[in-house]
Design a protein around this motif. Structure first.
Motif, short mmCIF file in Angstrom:
data_model
loop_
_atom_site.label_atom_id
_atom_site.label_comp_id
_atom_site.label_asym_id
_atom_site.label_seq_id
_atom_site.Cartn_x
_atom_site.Cartn_y
_atom_site.Cartn_z
N ASP A 1 -59.13 11.30 106.04
CA ASP A 1 -59.23 12.61 106.52
C ASP A 1 -58.73 12.79 108.13
OD1 ASP A 1 -60.63 15.56 105.93
OD2 ASP A 1 -61.04 14.86 108.32
N LEU B 1 -54.80 13.35 106.51
CA LEU B 1 -54.98 14.77 106.03
C LEU B 1 -54.83 15.82 107.17
CD1 LEU B 1 -55.36 16.37 103.50
CD2 LEU B 1 -57.74 16.51 104.07
N HIS B 2 -55.41 15.55 108.16
CA HIS B 2 -55.81 16.42 109.49
C HIS B 2 -54.98 16.16 110.45
CE1 HIS B 2 -58.25 19.45 107.28
NE2 HIS B 2 -59.03 18.50 106.85
N LYS C 1 -50.46 14.59 108.35
CA LYS C 1 -50.98 15.63 107.66
C LYS C 1 -50.34 16.01 106.45
CE LYS C 1 -51.57 17.61 112.38
NZ LYS C 1 -50.98 18.46 113.23
N ASN C 2 -51.05 15.39 105.50
CA ASN C 2 -50.13 15.63 104.28
C ASN C 2 -51.35 15.35 103.20
OD1 ASN C 2 -48.74 14.62 101.76
ND2 ASN C 2 -47.01 14.09 103.09
N ARG C 3 -51.24 16.56 102.30
CA ARG C 3 -52.20 16.62 101.24
C ARG C 3 -51.95 15.63 100.12
NH1 ARG C 3 -51.70 20.50 96.66
NH2 ARG C 3 -49.69 21.38 97.62
N TYR D 1 -66.45 15.26 98.71
CA TYR D 1 -65.48 15.01 99.25
C TYR D 1 -65.85 13.99 100.40
CZ TYR D 1 -61.70 15.14 102.90
OH TYR D 1 -60.65 15.03 103.55
N PHE E 1 -58.01 18.66 95.35
CA PHE E 1 -56.69 18.30 95.83
C PHE E 1 -55.70 18.82 94.83
CE2 PHE E 1 -58.48 15.16 98.31
CZ PHE E 1 -58.08 15.16 99.46
N ALA F 1 -52.20 17.45 93.74
CA ALA F 1 -52.11 16.05 94.64
C ALA F 1 -52.79 15.20 94.28
CB ALA F 1 -52.28 16.52 96.08
N TRP F 2 -53.88 15.30 93.41
CA TRP F 2 -54.73 14.31 93.10
C TRP F 2 -54.34 13.41 91.66
CZ3 TRP F 2 -58.45 11.72 95.57
CH2 TRP F 2 -59.42 11.03 94.60
N TRP G 1 -58.96 24.56 104.61
CA TRP G 1 -58.07 23.92 103.81
C TRP G 1 -58.52 22.33 103.83
CZ3 TRP G 1 -54.64 20.02 104.75
CH2 TRP G 1 -53.92 19.64 103.70
N PRO G 2 -58.54 21.75 102.70
CA PRO G 2 -58.39 22.14 101.16
C PRO G 2 -59.86 22.33 100.56
CG PRO G 2 -58.19 19.75 101.41
CD PRO G 2 -58.41 20.41 102.85
#
Ligand code: GBH
Length: 452
Positions: free
Chosen positions: A173, A177-178, A186-188, A245, A267, A270-271, A306-307
């Motif tokens: 995370d 992600l953040h 920072k990438n989903r 999550y 996600f 993206a999952w 988000w998300p």
């Protein structure tokens, strides 16, 4: 007569730290750089430009720090090993001098009757491996298991408690992600991949341990129980997403070999799908779970977040720590009973619990009164006792943290220590909370029976 509080005879009382947060001298004796070394030297990423170059200078003050633990009566100490001290390139050549530091630490602890619990990964990926994708590269599971084996072979004759990863949720995370923590992505699409290879790496290290080690190995996760802000169906659904999550994303695969279904919803495209053999690798029998507990969340539906589409709701009458986290001790009892109920009767440790508060300066007489931290600890120690009373197999408790230290992207602005550190002089001063905790340990919890 009122009942006194009693803990199981073998219950262990300890404190916790991590390598990059306390050691300093990150490149000493042939160590390679880690992703935190890079992150802190990238302008603008850490508050006030703080770095871990000096931190608590523990790398050079290890012996006196162990003596301090002993004076405080600590029975256990949870620390982490810096991967890039042991393997400067992350794989290949072993740096004997780096490994020797941890061997000296373990020996000093044992000489003082302090049980070591060793974490293999507390967020400091070797930079050389990050150059190859870090947690995004499927080969990381093999690299991690190889690193773990080097350490097991050296220290398993003396270390009886091992943890693979500290808080994989924060790694993904915060790191992927953040982007608030190293490596700052920072990438989903990356986040679910990092999660999966973290868990494959955990599984591979446990497998390696069964070949090389004789004692106990587990996983450390951060849990924050989620309570719905209302009975509205959308708040209840948001709470279930938040809970899946943070609290189930890593435990479900480790124990059941599956990911929570909600992650697909969170996600979306993206999952990814993963091969069956990956789940088999992840789901290795482990000997204990470590739970890091700081706070809870009251959760509501929030389209703008988000998300997750879920946000925490501030509680009007609650106390908050300096990091903005609600003080909620009942959540620790709830967490431990939830883990038992969902995952079965696996031995548990509270591997971190503590709070950042503004401390007054150290007084002339070398005292520092931190009543808010004392109060936090007292409540949370009573909360673990309630969980034990409810049948949870809790084996020990580690306060976060022994020392004020480098609080990641917040630098030195937040102090979690029960021991104050003057970062100019490196002087250590036990706070009132340290003296309180010493009494808890010396009485094996009995002082918690006394009125506040
Ligand atoms: C731990 O992680 C780390 O293991 C340790 O290195 C660190 O120094 C210590 O905590 C203190 O930060 O804003 O109310 O939604 C803590 C994991 C996850 C706990 C995020 C707080 C946010 C609460 N944290 N969580 S809230």
């Amino acid at each position: 007569m009122t009942q006194r509080i009693q803990f199981p005879p073998k219950f262990l009382w300890g404190s916790a730290t991590s390598a990059y947060q306390i050691e300093g001298s990150p490149l000493a004796d042939g160590a390679g750089p880690s992703i935190w070394q890079r992150f802190v030297h990238t302008p603008g990423l850490v508050r006030d430009g703080d770095t871990g170059e000096m931190a608590c200078d523990h790398y050079r003050r290890m012996e006196s720090d162990v003596a301090l633990m002993s004076e405080l009566g600590m029975q256990a100490y949870r620390f982490s090993i810096a991967w890039s001290r042991v393997l400067p390139e992350g794989k290949g050549k072993v740096n004997a001098a780096g490994l020797a530091f941890y061997e000296r630490l373990v020996d000093a602890l044992l000489k003082n009757n302090i049980q070591p619990m060793v974490t293999l990964y507390h967020w400091d990926m070797p930079a050389a491996l990050d150059d190859r994708g870090g947690w995004l590269n499927p080969d990381i599971a093999g690299w991690f298991a190889d690193y773990a084996s080097v350490v097991f072979r050296k220290l398993d004759d003396r270390v009886k408690l091992w943890a693979t990863l500290n808080e994989p949720w924060v790694v993904t995370d915060g790191g992927y992600l953040h982007g608030a923590l190293a490596p700052g992505h920072k990438n989903r699409f990356e986040a679910p991949i990092a999660t999966h290879h973290l868990m494959r790496s955990h599984g591979a290290a446990v497998q390696a341990y069964r070949a090389e080690g004789k004692h106990q190995i587990g996983l450390v996760v951060n849990i924050e129980p989620k309570y719905a802000a209302s009975d509205l169906p959308q708040d209840i659904a948001a709470t279930a997403r938040a809970e899946a999550y943070m609290n189930r994303q890593y435990l479900d695969p480790a124990i059941f070999g599956t990911y929570p279904g909600e992650l697909k919803e969170i996600f979306g495209e993206a999952w990814p799908e993963w091969p069956e053999e990956d789940y088999k690798l992840i789901k290795q029998p482990i000997d204990f779970l470590g739970v890091n507990y700081y706070t809870r969340n009251v959760t509501r539906h929030d389209e703008a977040s988000w998300p997750l589409r879920a946000s925490p709701v501030r509680q009007k009458s609650a106390t908050y720590t300096e990091t903005g986290w609600e003080v909620y001790a009942q959540g620790l009892t709830d967490t431990l009973t939830w883990v038992k109920q969902r995952y079965g009767d696996i031995p548990l440790y509270v591997t971190e619990n503590g709070a950042a508060f503004f401390d007054p300066p150290v007084a002339e007489n070398d005292r520092l009164d931190d009543p808010l931290r004392v109060n936090y600890l007292r409540k949370h120690l009573r909360a673990i006792h309630s969980a034990i009373d409810a049948g949870v197999d809790l084996r020990g408790y580690f306060v976060w943290s022994l020392l004020d230290n480098f609080e990641w992207s917040l630098g030195y602005s937040k102090r979690f220590g029960i021991v104050h550190v003057d970062f100019e002089t490196q002087k250590r001063t036990p706070k009132a909370s340290a003296h309180f905790y010493s009494k808890v340990i010396a009485s094996h919890g009995d002082v918690l029976s006394n009125p506040d």
